[in-house]
Motif scaffolding. Structure first.
Motif, PDB file in Angstrom:
ATOM      1  N   VAL A   1       0.826  -1.211   0.000  1.00 52.80           N
ATOM      2  CA  VAL A   1       0.000   0.000   0.000  1.00 52.80           C
ATOM      3  C   VAL A   1       0.862   1.263   0.000  1.00 52.80           C
ATOM      4  CG1 VAL A   1      -0.240   0.237   2.506  1.00 52.80           C
ATOM      5  CG2 VAL A   1      -2.118   0.932   1.034  1.00 52.80           C
TER       6      VAL A   1
ATOM      7  N   SER B   1      -3.265  -5.611   2.307  1.00 49.67           N
ATOM      8  CA  SER B   1      -2.110  -4.766   2.014  1.00 49.67           C
ATOM      9  C   SER B   1      -0.994  -4.983   3.026  1.00 49.67           C
ATOM     10  CB  SER B   1      -2.541  -3.309   2.042  1.00 49.67           C
ATOM     11  OG  SER B   1      -2.950  -2.970   3.344  1.00 49.67           O
ATOM     12  N   TYR B   2       0.191  -4.506   2.683  1.00 58.65           N
ATOM     13  CA  TYR B   2       1.335  -4.491   3.597  1.00 58.65           C
ATOM     14  C   TYR B   2       2.139  -3.240   3.275  1.00 58.65           C
ATOM     15  CZ  TYR B   2       4.060  -6.153  -0.372  1.00 58.65           C
ATOM     16  OH  TYR B   2       4.648  -6.256  -1.597  1.00 58.65           O
ATOM     17  N   THR B   3       3.284  -3.064   3.929  1.00 58.48           N
ATOM     18  CA  THR B   3       4.097  -1.869   3.718  1.00 58.48           C
ATOM     19  C   THR B   3       5.486  -2.273   3.230  1.00 58.48           C
ATOM     20  OG1 THR B   3       2.917  -0.957   5.583  1.00 58.48           O
ATOM     21  CG2 THR B   3       4.789   0.296   4.806  1.00 58.48           C
TER      22      THR B   3
ATOM     23  N   ASP C   1       8.316  -5.032   4.453  1.00 59.85           N
ATOM     24  CA  ASP C   1       7.814  -6.097   5.324  1.00 59.85           C
ATOM     25  C   ASP C   1       8.344  -7.445   4.856  1.00 59.85           C
ATOM     26  OD1 ASP C   1       6.395  -4.257   6.669  1.00 59.85           O
ATOM     27  OD2 ASP C   1       4.413  -5.077   6.251  1.00 59.85           O
ATOM     28  N   LYS C   2       8.545  -8.334   5.808  1.00 54.67           N
ATOM     29  CA  LYS C   2       9.002  -9.671   5.456  1.00 54.67           C
ATOM     30  C   LYS C   2       8.039 -10.742   5.941  1.00 54.67           C
ATOM     31  CE  LYS C   2      13.838  -8.361   5.409  1.00 54.67           C
ATOM     32  NZ  LYS C   2      14.280  -8.682   4.042  1.00 54.67           N
ATOM     33  N   ASP C   3       7.118 -10.351   6.797  1.00 59.73           N
ATOM     34  CA  ASP C   3       6.167 -11.342   7.299  1.00 59.73           C
ATOM     35  C   ASP C   3       4.775 -10.970   6.814  1.00 59.73           C
ATOM     36  OD1 ASP C   3       5.998 -13.557   9.737  1.00 59.73           O
ATOM     37  OD2 ASP C   3       4.148 -12.484   9.323  1.00 59.73           O
TER      38      ASP C   3
END
Lengths: 386, 301
Positions: free
Chosen positions: A182, A210-212, A215-217
């Motif tokens: 996102v 969504s994620y930022t 991020d890895k998880d």
């Protein structure tokens, strides 16, 4: 007094010497490259640099670019934008201050949009090889096309539609899910267009997560996606993150088809992902295995120079330089305004990534291809016409 | 219900890594009241050590079983990272021990930036995976999927934390650490070698981060910037738990793991994650400024 006049005399002589050494008009044409050499997508920057150096080398080996009856060598100035919006703008300013005739890059939309603002403000022509977000060439405030910004690739409005139609017709997906970044313009733009197209075709996107960036998880979002009963997963994300997302989806028990967009098209995706990505699809700009004669010549030269198959970024960068060279020749002089005008006068250009048609804006109309990952390689699957 | 169990497992996996890194922050703070902002990057370096050692051992014709390679890799990463942390302490922090505290904090930030950019310049920005020490096996039980790697991460972390707790509470070294932490002016008078104890603290904190780093590298990619965000989250974990308190850091790590996983479950998007984490920190600082398990300390004049 005597000493003073001697000093003045000396200064005058030095001034004359300096003036005498200065060439009459530039002997070289400076072109700036604003690329993601470090940061989140380093392979994109490396491919862009390779494509650029190959294009410039070919012109210089042929004696230079002929403009107005005189041959000029091309001088390439490369700036690293660190894959950060603020650094991309700073790199554009630096290139502008260095007096480049035009700037190629940045590639990722999150960098190309701020760099385009700088280009527009300084009346410096810019061609982004790989930025597919509509905002790169459209002024957000007025909704009008920017005057100095072009691109060599199709836009996300088209790519999102192609991905959605592919999911409906080829995959037969009834319950698609999306996981996207996102915080990144490209990912967000294409995800939204995908969702809208799906809904226009009467198919509900069952999970839109969504994620930022960084991020890895993704286990929380993927667990929600699996719970929603999704039969396919669209990941319009960069090649550095896709392997993690695919592997985590598999670990959590996702069994549907996963597909993505042109940001998958780096060979590193296969290295990182391994067998987890086997059989999956993505939309992109060109397929190395069904190339035209022009593209084959490029692929051969690229392989000879770098020992690997050019990816879409390298090919699009090469095309961006091709567009620039053609425009500089058409302009007939080393002048930003004239070159910009000539760029916008190009109606049709046959590049290594196919035929581009420009209809008065900086966005070319061109076809997209769908590639499949098969046996650790990107293999041509189908073509989508605009 | 299945989804809830699944998300709890996800949170435990992430929380374990945060807790292991938070321990390094809290131990160093406990002993010399320094917030070692380079710790996240020390963690990053440890994953690279694990990457190179692991890759070298796997590619050899040694044909070692995966578990042996895994143990050797963890030990190598622990040793190298401990050495790095001791060197950083010796050359960057020790000369500043009498200086204002802010000087040491700025130095720590500088060391962190140095480690990031040194890694970037020497190894490059490409993300990598650690080699697969063992095949990933996914089990499904009552609709809940979990992998052997996930169990290893949660179990190894728990064992390491129990071990550390025992060391600090039951051994002479632990007693000396607590003595220095309690009063670093009186401790040397009682025969505690303060400098050596501080070095040991840095070494232990870094080797625990290295265990976390190796476990992390088995499921996530390794890149030069990975220490920044994880370091921040581990730091918040340490503060939430009560900085300086070891059990607090463990609890804080799991709390932050749950915040990260359950934010997108309860709220519409994961974007609120940092907002939730920092709000939690702010609220906690208002009502319990010394953290969950921290004790209020009267400022010595």
């Amino acid at each position: 007094m005597k000493r003073l006049s001697l000093l003045i005399g000396l200064l005058v002589v030095m001034g004359l010497l300096v003036t005498a050494c200065r060439p009459r008009g530039p002997e070289t044409i400076k072109i700036g490259l604003n690329a993601e050499l470090t940061g989140g997508v380093p392979v994109v920057g490396a491919s862009c640099k390779n494509g650029a150096e190959l294009a410039v080398e070919e012109i210089n080996n042929a004696g230079g670019l002929e403009v107005g009856g005189k041959k000029y060598k091309i001088e390439l100035l490369i700036e690293d934008n660190e894959d950060k919006a603020e650094s991309a703008a700073a790199a554009a300013q630096k290139l502008n201050a260095a007096g480049v005739l035009l700037m190629i890059g940045p590639n990722a939309s999150r960098n190309a949009i701020p760099a385009a603002e700088v280009a527009e403000a300084n009346k410096m022509p810019m061609i982004s090889p790989w930025s597919t977000n509509p905002k790169t060439t459209i002024d957000a405030a007025t909704g009008q096309p920017k005057k100095y910004v072009m691109r060599a690739c199709f836009i996300d409005d088209f790519q999102g539609v192609v991905a959605a139609k592919f999911a409906i017709t080829e995959l037969g997906s009834k319950k698609p899910a999306v996981l996207y970044d996102v915080a990144s313009e490209y990912n967000k733009g294409i995800a939204e267009i995908f969702k809208r197209t799906m809904e226009e075709n009467g198919i509900q996107v069952v999970a839109f997560e969504s994620y930022t960036t960084g991020d890895k998880d993704f286990s929380a979002q993927l667990t929600k996606i699996i719970q929603s009963g999704a039969d396919s997963l669209f990941l319009p994300n960069y090649y550095t993150e896709v392997p993690l997302q695919v592997q985590q989806a598999h670990k959590l028990g996702f069994t549907g088809v996963i597909f993505g967009s042109d940001s998958w098209g780096a060979a590193e995706l296969i290295d990182l992902c391994g067998p987890d990505c086997e059989g999956y699809f993505f939309t992109t700009h060109y397929a190395a295995d069904i190339a035209t004669p022009k593209a084959q010549a490029f692929i051969k030269a690229y392989e000879a120079k770098y020992g690997k198959t050019p990816d879409d970024v390298a090919a699009l960068t090469y095309d961006a330089f091709g567009l620039a060279f053609q425009a500089i020749q058409a302009a007939g002089k080393i002048d930003r305004e004239a070159v910009n005008q000539a760029l916008h006068n190009i109606a049709r250009y046959e590049g290594v990534t196919g035929i581009m048609q420009f209809k008065g804006t900086g966005d070319p109309v061109k076809s997209a291809v769908v590639l499949q990952i098969k046996g650790g390689k990107f293999v041509y699957y189908s073509t989508a016409q605009p | 219900m299945q989804t809830l169990v699944q998300q709890v497992l996800n949170a435990l996996q992430l929380g374990s890594v945060y807790a292991l890194i938070a321990l390094g922050y809290t131990m160093v703070y406990g002993i010399i009241t320094l917030i070692n902002f380079a710790h996240g990057d020390i963690f990053m370096v440890s994953t690279y050590v694990a990457f190179f050692v692991g890759t070298a051992l796997m590619s050899q014709l040694l044909r070692l079983p995966g578990i042996v390679v895994f143990v050797l890799t963890v030990l190598a990463a622990m040793f190298a990272t401990a050495l790095l942390a001791v060197l950083i302490e010796r050359f960057a922090y020790k000369p500043l021990r009498q200086a204002p505290r802010v000087s040491a904090v700025i130095t720590a930030l500088g060391v962190g930036l140095f480690l990031e950019n040194f890694t970037l310049a020497t190894i490059g920005p490409d993300p990598r995976f650690l080699p697969k020490f063992f095949p990933v096996v996914t089990f499904t039980m009552g609709g809940v999927a979990f992998s052997n790697i996930q169990i290893i991460i949660i179990a190894v972390s728990a064992v390491v934390m129990l071990l550390l707790d025992t060391i600090v509470r039951r051994t002479m070294v632990g007693m000396a650490m607590r003595a220095v932490s309690w009063d670093k002016f009186t401790a040397p008078l009682m025969g505690v070698p303060v400098d050596r104890i501080i070095s040991i603290t840095f070494a232990i904190g870094a080797s625990i981060a290295a265990i976390g780093g190796t476990l992390f590298g088995m499921v996530y990619t390794v890149d030069p910037y990975m220490g920044i965000r994880i370091g921040w989250w581990a730091f918040i974990s340490a503060v939430v738990g009560g900085i300086g308190n070891i059990r607090g850091a463990m609890i804080g790590g799991y709390i932050l793991g749950f915040v990260e996983i359950f934010t997108p479950v309860i709220l519409p998007a994961s974007t609120y994650r940092d907002f939730v984490a920092f709000s939690l920190l702010l609220v906690l600082l208002i009502f319990r400024p010394y953290g969950i398990l921290g004790r209020p300390v009267a400022q010595k004049v």
